[in-house]
Motif scaffolding. Structure first.
Motif, PDB file in Angstrom:
ATOM      1  N   TYR A 178      -6.277   7.097  -0.733  1.00  0.00           N
ATOM      2  CA  TYR A 178      -5.749   5.769  -0.421  1.00  0.00           C
ATOM      3  C   TYR A 178      -5.184   5.734   0.996  1.00  0.00           C
ATOM      4  O   TYR A 178      -5.278   4.709   1.683  1.00  0.00           O
ATOM      5  CB  TYR A 178      -4.668   5.361  -1.423  1.00  0.00           C
ATOM      6  CG  TYR A 178      -4.357   3.882  -1.356  1.00  0.00           C
ATOM      7  CD1 TYR A 178      -5.013   2.984  -2.191  1.00  0.00           C
ATOM      8  CD2 TYR A 178      -3.442   3.370  -0.437  1.00  0.00           C
ATOM      9  CE1 TYR A 178      -4.759   1.626  -2.122  1.00  0.00           C
ATOM     10  CE2 TYR A 178      -3.185   2.017  -0.355  1.00  0.00           C
ATOM     11  CZ  TYR A 178      -3.849   1.148  -1.197  1.00  0.00           C
ATOM     12  OH  TYR A 178      -3.607  -0.199  -1.104  1.00  0.00           O
ATOM     13  N   SER A 204      -6.318   3.082   3.593  1.00  0.00           N
ATOM     14  CA  SER A 204      -5.348   2.155   4.173  1.00  0.00           C
ATOM     15  C   SER A 204      -5.357   2.210   5.694  1.00  0.00           C
ATOM     16  O   SER A 204      -5.213   1.170   6.363  1.00  0.00           O
ATOM     17  CB  SER A 204      -3.946   2.469   3.636  1.00  0.00           C
ATOM     18  OG  SER A 204      -2.997   1.558   4.137  1.00  0.00           O
ATOM     19  N   GLY A 227       0.806  -1.216   0.000  1.00  0.00           N
ATOM     20  CA  GLY A 227       0.000   0.000   0.000  1.00  0.00           C
ATOM     21  C   GLY A 227       0.841   1.267   0.000  1.00  0.00           C
ATOM     22  O   GLY A 227       0.454   2.279  -0.606  1.00  0.00           O
ATOM     23  N   ALA A 243      -9.165  -4.352   0.454  1.00  0.00           N
ATOM     24  CA  ALA A 243      -7.706  -4.256   0.386  1.00  0.00           C
ATOM     25  C   ALA A 243      -7.185  -4.476  -1.023  1.00  0.00           C
ATOM     26  O   ALA A 243      -6.158  -3.901  -1.418  1.00  0.00           O
ATOM     27  CB  ALA A 243      -7.074  -5.257   1.349  1.00  0.00           C
TER      28      ALA A 243
END
Length: 521
Positions: free
Chosen positions: A352, A356, A330, A403
């Motif tokens: 993001y 995350s 990530g 995810a």
């Protein structure tokens, strides 16, 4: 004219705020001051560990509310600053509320609230007495201070605060594996911190100021006269190491699997994101041209980080280690937005980061619950969890999809934005790497779901169902709400991410909002 506050009759209007600070502005220090004060109080109450959880939950709840109110104000009125001691920026210690910092601070507070709730039943009395909640509050002090500071040296200070508290959380339990992981974690992070401090000392020598807004205004005039490219490179290495970017990522999978899973949730969700945030600040606000010149290097690092992270997850059999490599992958995806450097790419990085923080915390808490009912962290020993707890299996499937960047979870939209940004910018290879890492992550986490939940348990089914911790399930359920909300209705958070990206691409505008009229030292 003499007064009680100015007895010598000196004109201080150019350096200090003469009028009383608005009461609403004091809200900006709550996310830092409240956790710090609470940590001290909890240390004094170490003989009453049963009170630590309710006190911490109440304070983090207030911090979360403060961040939400700050975010609403920033969205309505724009960024604002408050400098300690009534100094005008760039003098004194400045806190700045803008969309990027407050959005991440609010998300971090939500994660901390959930982890504090989860820890109330999973951390035993000894762990509480040895400082789980005081260390948690110190961690939140450092994370909140990092997101809200307007001063590059104080960013270093807040890094140190959460780094010290993370050492305490990492070795909570004093097991051999924890001490080994803490040693690797400490050495690499101390190297990164040293580089950060060296770069900041050089920065002060060049600019004569540490206020981020002031530096942003001065950088254009000093370009060509100072070693700005060297400074940008030092910050890239230092913050890249803290964010666990390739090839300086190896400390994370060596340490994140060793602490309690609720601690792993905090680390996986928050600490590496502060590194990415620091890269955004330094390479787009302080040194934008130098950051642009380094975009090719950042792109290569981003691709290698996301792909090797996903491959590392595929190679593991311990689900704790798998999650550590998913964190690394990530980080590469977020750095891709830095490499692209346009508004869509940066907005994708910000979105993001929010995704995350939520999903990685949820995945680590999921692992804790899987261990509780399955009795192991090894995929070779787990199985049949779907029959035991269908609700847990449903949550696990949603988290796997999120995810991996698949609907209906929060991971879809930032990946769409990053892929679009890469294709529009002629960087198809970055778009391909993002899609490839998503495929590999799907395979890695799909393997976890297939073996741990869908496959029958080795040696036959369990004789009886192990009851799940209701508090733990409730905490995990809280995280699922924003994860699904962002996936199904992304517009509000997407608008915040776009505003944050626009601010990053307009450092002069950011500076003029923070500094007084005609400001600068």
């Amino acid at each position: 004219m003499e007064s009680a506050s100015n007895p010598y009759g000196v004109d201080i209007s150019q350096a200090m705020i003469l009028e009383r600070v608005a009461l609403a502005d004091w809200l900006l220090v709550f996310p830092v001051a409240l956790p710090l004060l609470t940590a001290a109080i909890l240390v004094m109450m170490r003989r009453h560990p049963n009170l630590h959880a309710p006190i911490s939950l109440g304070v983090i709840g207030v911090v979360l509310f403060s961040n939400v109110v700050l975010l609403a104000r920033v969205l309505d009125d724009g960024p604002f600053a408050m400098t300690m001691g009534r100094w005008l920026p760039p003098f004194g210690i400045t806190f700045v509320a803008d969309t990027l910092g407050v959005l991440l601070a609010a998300t971090a507070a939500l994660v901390a609230l959930v982890c504090a709730l989860f820890g109330s039943t999973t951390i035993n009395a000894t762990g509480k007495r040895y400082g789980f909640y005081p260390f948690l509050m110190l961690l939140m002090t450092g994370v909140g201070g990092s997101f809200l500071t307007g001063d590059i040296f104080n960013l270093y200070v807040w890094f140190e605060v959460f780094l010290i508290s993370s050492f305490g959380l990492l070795i909570l339990g004093s097991e051999r594996a924890q001490l080994d992981g803490a040693f690797k974690y400490a050495i690499l992070n101390l190297v990164a911190t040293t580089l950060f401090l060296i770069a900041t000392g050089l920065l002060y020598g060049v600019f004569g100021t540490l206020n981020m807004a002031d530096i942003a205004l001065k950088s254009e005039a000093l370009r060509g006269e100072g070693p700005l490219m060297m400074l940008a490179t030092l910050y890239l290495v230092a913050f890249g190491m803290k964010a666990a970017a390739f090839p300086l990522h190896f400390w994370l999978p060596a340490s994140y699997h060793t602490p309690r899973l609720v601690v792993g949730a905090l680390f996986g969700a928050l600490l590496t994101k502060v590194g990415v945030y620091a890269l955004l600040r330094t390479l787009f606000v302080l040194l934008p041209q130098e950051g642009g010149a380094l975009s090719g290097v950042i792109a290569v690092v981003a691709v290698l980080t996301m792909v090797f992270g996903a491959i590392g997850a595929l190679a593991q059999a311990d689900i704790r280690r798998i999650m550590g490599y998913v964190v690394i992958s990530g980080i590469g995806i977020m750095m891709a937005g830095l490499a692209l450097g346009n508004e869509v790419g940066l907005a994708g990085t910000v979105l993001y980061a929010v995704h995350s923080m939520l999903v990685m915390a949820a995945l680590y808490l999921l692992v804790a619950l899987m261990r509780q009912v399955g009795g192991s962290y090894s995929l070779a020993d787990l199985g049949g969890l779907y029959r035991l707890h269908p609700l847990l299996a449903a949550i696990a499937l949603l988290l796997v999809l999120s995810a991996a960047g698949l609907p209906p979870g929060s991971g879809l939209w930032p990946k769409v934005m990053l892929v679009k940004s890469a294709l529009d910018g002629g960087a198809g290879w970055i778009a391909f790497a993002i899609l490839l890492s998503g495929l590999l992550t799907t395979l890695a986490l799909g393997r976890v779901f297939a073996l741990a939940f869908w496959r029958p348990r080795a040696g036959g089914s369990m004789a009886e169902t192990v009851a799940l911790d209701r508090t733990g399930m409730f905490a995990l359920g809280i995280l699922m709400i924003p994860i699904l909300w962002i996936g199904l209705y992304p517009e509000p958070v997407l608008a915040m991410a776009n505003a944050a990206a626009a601010s990053l691409l307009d450092p002069v505008g950011y500076s003029l909002l923070v500094l007084p009229a005609g400001g600068g030292s």
